[in-house]
Design a protein around this motif. Structure first.
Motif, PDB file in Angstrom:
ATOM      1  N   GLU A  64       9.770  23.285   1.326  1.00  0.00           N
ATOM      2  CA  GLU A  64       8.357  23.311   1.709  1.00  0.00           C
ATOM      3  C   GLU A  64       7.998  22.200   2.700  1.00  0.00           C
ATOM      4  O   GLU A  64       6.971  21.535   2.571  1.00  0.00           O
ATOM      5  CB  GLU A  64       7.468  23.255   0.465  1.00  0.00           C
ATOM      6  CG  GLU A  64       7.686  24.455  -0.467  1.00  0.00           C
ATOM      7  CD  GLU A  64       6.925  24.343  -1.771  1.00  0.00           C
ATOM      8  OE1 GLU A  64       6.137  23.388  -1.942  1.00  0.00           O
ATOM      9  OE2 GLU A  64       7.132  25.209  -2.625  1.00  0.00           O
ATOM     10  N   GLY A  65       8.880  21.970   3.675  1.00  0.00           N
ATOM     11  CA  GLY A  65       8.608  20.996   4.719  1.00  0.00           C
ATOM     12  C   GLY A  65       8.887  19.553   4.355  1.00  0.00           C
ATOM     13  O   GLY A  65       8.622  18.651   5.151  1.00  0.00           O
ATOM     14  N   LYS A  66       9.407  19.311   3.162  1.00  0.00           N
ATOM     15  CA  LYS A  66       9.735  17.946   2.741  1.00  0.00           C
ATOM     16  C   LYS A  66      11.223  17.876   2.406  1.00  0.00           C
ATOM     17  O   LYS A  66      11.869  18.893   2.176  1.00  0.00           O
ATOM     18  CB  LYS A  66       8.880  17.529   1.546  1.00  0.00           C
ATOM     19  CG  LYS A  66       7.414  17.425   1.906  1.00  0.00           C
ATOM     20  CD  LYS A  66       6.611  16.811   0.800  1.00  0.00           C
ATOM     21  CE  LYS A  66       5.150  16.658   1.261  1.00  0.00           C
ATOM     22  NZ  LYS A  66       4.350  15.969   0.271  1.00  0.00           N
ATOM     23  N   TYR A  67      11.733  16.652   2.375  1.00  0.00           N
ATOM     24  CA  TYR A  67      13.154  16.415   2.175  1.00  0.00           C
ATOM     25  C   TYR A  67      13.362  15.499   0.977  1.00  0.00           C
ATOM     26  O   TYR A  67      12.579  14.586   0.734  1.00  0.00           O
ATOM     27  CB  TYR A  67      13.770  15.777   3.425  1.00  0.00           C
ATOM     28  CG  TYR A  67      13.631  16.677   4.631  1.00  0.00           C
ATOM     29  CD1 TYR A  67      14.609  17.616   4.924  1.00  0.00           C
ATOM     30  CD2 TYR A  67      12.514  16.617   5.452  1.00  0.00           C
ATOM     31  CE1 TYR A  67      14.477  18.465   6.010  1.00  0.00           C
ATOM     32  CE2 TYR A  67      12.378  17.459   6.546  1.00  0.00           C
ATOM     33  CZ  TYR A  67      13.365  18.376   6.809  1.00  0.00           C
ATOM     34  OH  TYR A  67      13.236  19.226   7.879  1.00  0.00           O
ATOM     35  N   LEU A  68      14.451  15.748   0.263  1.00  0.00           N
ATOM     36  CA  LEU A  68      14.739  14.990  -0.950  1.00  0.00           C
ATOM     37  C   LEU A  68      15.499  13.709  -0.633  1.00  0.00           C
ATOM     38  O   LEU A  68      16.545  13.741   0.016  1.00  0.00           O
ATOM     39  CB  LEU A  68      15.576  15.846  -1.909  1.00  0.00           C
ATOM     40  CG  LEU A  68      15.854  15.207  -3.273  1.00  0.00           C
ATOM     41  CD1 LEU A  68      14.558  15.125  -4.087  1.00  0.00           C
ATOM     42  CD2 LEU A  68      16.902  15.998  -4.034  1.00  0.00           C
ATOM     43  N   LEU A  69      14.952  12.587  -1.094  1.00  0.00           N
ATOM     44  CA  LEU A  69      15.652  11.308  -1.097  1.00  0.00           C
ATOM     45  C   LEU A  69      15.851  10.896  -2.544  1.00  0.00           C
ATOM     46  O   LEU A  69      14.966  11.111  -3.383  1.00  0.00           O
ATOM     47  CB  LEU A  69      14.836  10.223  -0.390  1.00  0.00           C
ATOM     48  CG  LEU A  69      14.645  10.346   1.112  1.00  0.00           C
ATOM     49  CD1 LEU A  69      13.758   9.203   1.621  1.00  0.00           C
ATOM     50  CD2 LEU A  69      15.980  10.348   1.833  1.00  0.00           C
ATOM     51  N   ALA A  70      17.008  10.325  -2.838  1.00  0.00           N
ATOM     52  CA  ALA A  70      17.311   9.890  -4.198  1.00  0.00           C
ATOM     53  C   ALA A  70      17.614   8.395  -4.190  1.00  0.00           C
ATOM     54  O   ALA A  70      18.225   7.879  -3.248  1.00  0.00           O
ATOM     55  CB  ALA A  70      18.509  10.674  -4.738  1.00  0.00           C
ATOM     56  N   GLN A  71      17.176   7.704  -5.232  1.00  0.00           N
ATOM     57  CA  GLN A  71      17.367   6.251  -5.318  1.00  0.00           C
ATOM     58  C   GLN A  71      18.555   5.924  -6.200  1.00  0.00           C
ATOM     59  O   GLN A  71      18.637   6.368  -7.353  1.00  0.00           O
ATOM     60  CB  GLN A  71      16.109   5.579  -5.862  1.00  0.00           C
ATOM     61  CG  GLN A  71      16.170   4.072  -5.809  1.00  0.00           C
ATOM     62  CD  GLN A  71      14.895   3.419  -6.306  1.00  0.00           C
ATOM     63  OE1 GLN A  71      14.255   3.920  -7.234  1.00  0.00           O
ATOM     64  NE2 GLN A  71      14.528   2.301  -5.704  1.00  0.00           N
ATOM     65  N   ARG A  72      19.471   5.126  -5.665  1.00  0.00           N
ATOM     66  CA  ARG A  72      20.675   4.743  -6.390  1.00  0.00           C
ATOM     67  C   ARG A  72      20.311   3.839  -7.566  1.00  0.00           C
ATOM     68  O   ARG A  72      19.353   3.065  -7.501  1.00  0.00           O
ATOM     69  CB  ARG A  72      21.642   4.028  -5.458  1.00  0.00           C
ATOM     70  CG  ARG A  72      22.118   4.944  -4.320  1.00  0.00           C
ATOM     71  CD  ARG A  72      23.056   4.245  -3.373  1.00  0.00           C
ATOM     72  NE  ARG A  72      24.295   3.841  -4.011  1.00  0.00           N
ATOM     73  CZ  ARG A  72      25.358   4.634  -4.164  1.00  0.00           C
ATOM     74  NH1 ARG A  72      25.327   5.871  -3.726  1.00  0.00           N
ATOM     75  NH2 ARG A  72      26.446   4.181  -4.744  1.00  0.00           N
ATOM     76  N   PHE A  73      21.111   3.930  -8.642  1.00  0.00           N
ATOM     77  CA  PHE A  73      20.919   3.032  -9.780  1.00  0.00           C
ATOM     78  C   PHE A  73      21.067   1.588  -9.318  1.00  0.00           C
ATOM     79  O   PHE A  73      21.881   1.281  -8.438  1.00  0.00           O
ATOM     80  CB  PHE A  73      21.958   3.308 -10.879  1.00  0.00           C
ATOM     81  CG  PHE A  73      21.677   4.540 -11.694  1.00  0.00           C
ATOM     82  CD1 PHE A  73      20.489   4.680 -12.406  1.00  0.00           C
ATOM     83  CD2 PHE A  73      22.618   5.552 -11.764  1.00  0.00           C
ATOM     84  CE1 PHE A  73      20.242   5.807 -13.168  1.00  0.00           C
ATOM     85  CE2 PHE A  73      22.375   6.689 -12.526  1.00  0.00           C
ATOM     86  CZ  PHE A  73      21.193   6.815 -13.231  1.00  0.00           C
ATOM     87  N   GLU A  74      20.281   0.695  -9.917  1.00  0.00           N
ATOM     88  CA  GLU A  74      20.302  -0.722  -9.547  1.00  0.00           C
ATOM     89  C   GLU A  74      21.704  -1.330  -9.665  1.00  0.00           C
ATOM     90  O   GLU A  74      22.090  -2.156  -8.855  1.00  0.00           O
ATOM     91  CB  GLU A  74      19.324  -1.527 -10.414  1.00  0.00           C
ATOM     92  CG  GLU A  74      17.868  -1.236 -10.146  1.00  0.00           C
ATOM     93  CD  GLU A  74      17.402  -1.631  -8.749  1.00  0.00           C
ATOM     94  OE1 GLU A  74      17.989  -2.536  -8.125  1.00  0.00           O
ATOM     95  OE2 GLU A  74      16.429  -1.014  -8.276  1.00  0.00           O
ATOM     96  N   HIS A  75      22.463  -0.946 -10.681  1.00  0.00           N
ATOM     97  CA  HIS A  75      23.779  -1.548 -10.928  1.00  0.00           C
ATOM     98  C   HIS A  75      24.894  -0.959 -10.046  1.00  0.00           C
ATOM     99  O   HIS A  75      26.009  -1.461 -10.046  1.00  0.00           O
ATOM    100  CB  HIS A  75      24.164  -1.390 -12.406  1.00  0.00           C
ATOM    101  CG  HIS A  75      24.334   0.040 -12.829  1.00  0.00           C
ATOM    102  ND1 HIS A  75      23.264   0.787 -13.282  1.00  0.00           N
ATOM    103  CD2 HIS A  75      25.414   0.851 -12.847  1.00  0.00           C
ATOM    104  CE1 HIS A  75      23.698   2.006 -13.562  1.00  0.00           C
ATOM    105  NE2 HIS A  75      24.991   2.075 -13.308  1.00  0.00           N
ATOM    106  N   ALA A  76      24.604   0.072  -9.285  1.00  0.00           N
ATOM    107  CA  ALA A  76      25.614   0.732  -8.443  1.00  0.00           C
ATOM    108  C   ALA A  76      25.762  -0.003  -7.111  1.00  0.00           C
ATOM    109  O   ALA A  76      24.932  -0.826  -6.740  1.00  0.00           O
ATOM    110  CB  ALA A  76      25.195   2.181  -8.185  1.00  0.00           C
ATOM    111  N   SER A  77      26.830   0.332  -6.402  1.00  0.00           N
ATOM    112  CA  SER A  77      26.984  -0.143  -5.034  1.00  0.00           C
ATOM    113  C   SER A  77      25.753   0.323  -4.248  1.00  0.00           C
ATOM    114  O   SER A  77      25.293   1.444  -4.429  1.00  0.00           O
ATOM    115  CB  SER A  77      28.258   0.467  -4.438  1.00  0.00           C
ATOM    116  OG  SER A  77      28.335   0.207  -3.061  1.00  0.00           O
TER     117      SER A  77
END
Length: 143
Positions: free
Chosen positions: A24-37
Motif C-alpha cells: 500500500e505504498g509503504k515499505y517494511l523496515l525492521a529493527q535489529r535486536f540490541e544485542h545483535a551485530s
C-alpha cells in the motif's frame, strides 16, 4: 562504504539478501535486536545466502523464517558492499512481494511501514543506504 579492492583479504565475505517489501505504498523496515551485530539499527529484512541457494530462494526462506510471511522475489534493486571491520558484507537488495502470512517478529525487535521518503529518518545499517537510494531512483522514474 568500502569497496572490495580495499577490503582486507583475510576477512570473511558474506553474501546477504534483503527484501524491500512494499504494501500500500509503504515499505517494511525492521529493527535489529540490541544485542545483535548492528544492534538497534533498522534494515530491510533478509539474511545470508546458504550453499546451494540462489539469492531469490534465500530471500524467500529468510523472510519466512524471520517474519513468518510468504513472499515472491521481484526485481533486483541494488548491490552494496560494506566492510564492517571484522567481515565484508555483500548485500543484494530485491523488491519483494508479500503473498501471505501474518507478520511475526522472530529476528527483530520492531518493524515499521514507511514511505520511501521517510526511510532516512531511521538509523539504518550502513549497507542498506545504497538500496534506499536505488529505491528512490526507481520510484522517481515511475512517476
Amino acid at each position: 562504504m568500502t569497496d572490495l579492492s580495499s577490503a582486507s583479504q583475510d576477512k570473511p565475505e558474506i553474501l546477504v539478501v534483503a527484501g524491500v517489501i512494499e504494501k500500500e505504498g509503504k515499505y517494511l523496515l525492521a529493527q535489529r535486536f540490541e544485542h545483535a551485530s548492528q544492534g538497534g539499527l533498522w534494515e530491510f529484512p533478509g539474511g545470508k545466502v546458504e550453499a546451494g541457494e540462489t539469492p531469490e530462494q534465500a530471500l524467500e526462506r529468510e523472510l519466512q523464517e524471520e517474519l513468518a510471511i510468504e513472499t515472491e522475489t521481484g526485481d533486483w534493486l541494488a548491490d552494496s558492499v560494506f566492510d564492517y571491520g571484522d567481515k565484508v558484507i555483500r548485500l543484494r537488495g530485491f523488491v519483494s512481494h508479500w503473498r501471505s502470512g501474518e507478520l511475526a517478529l522472530h529476528s527483530h525487535q520492531d518493524a515499521v511501514w514507511v514511505e520511501d521518503s521517510q526511510m532516512t529518518t531511521y538509523q539504518l545499517c550502513p549497507a542498506d543506504y545504497p538500496i534506499v537510494d536505488a529505491l528512490g531512483v526507481k520510484n522517481q522514474t515511475k512517476d
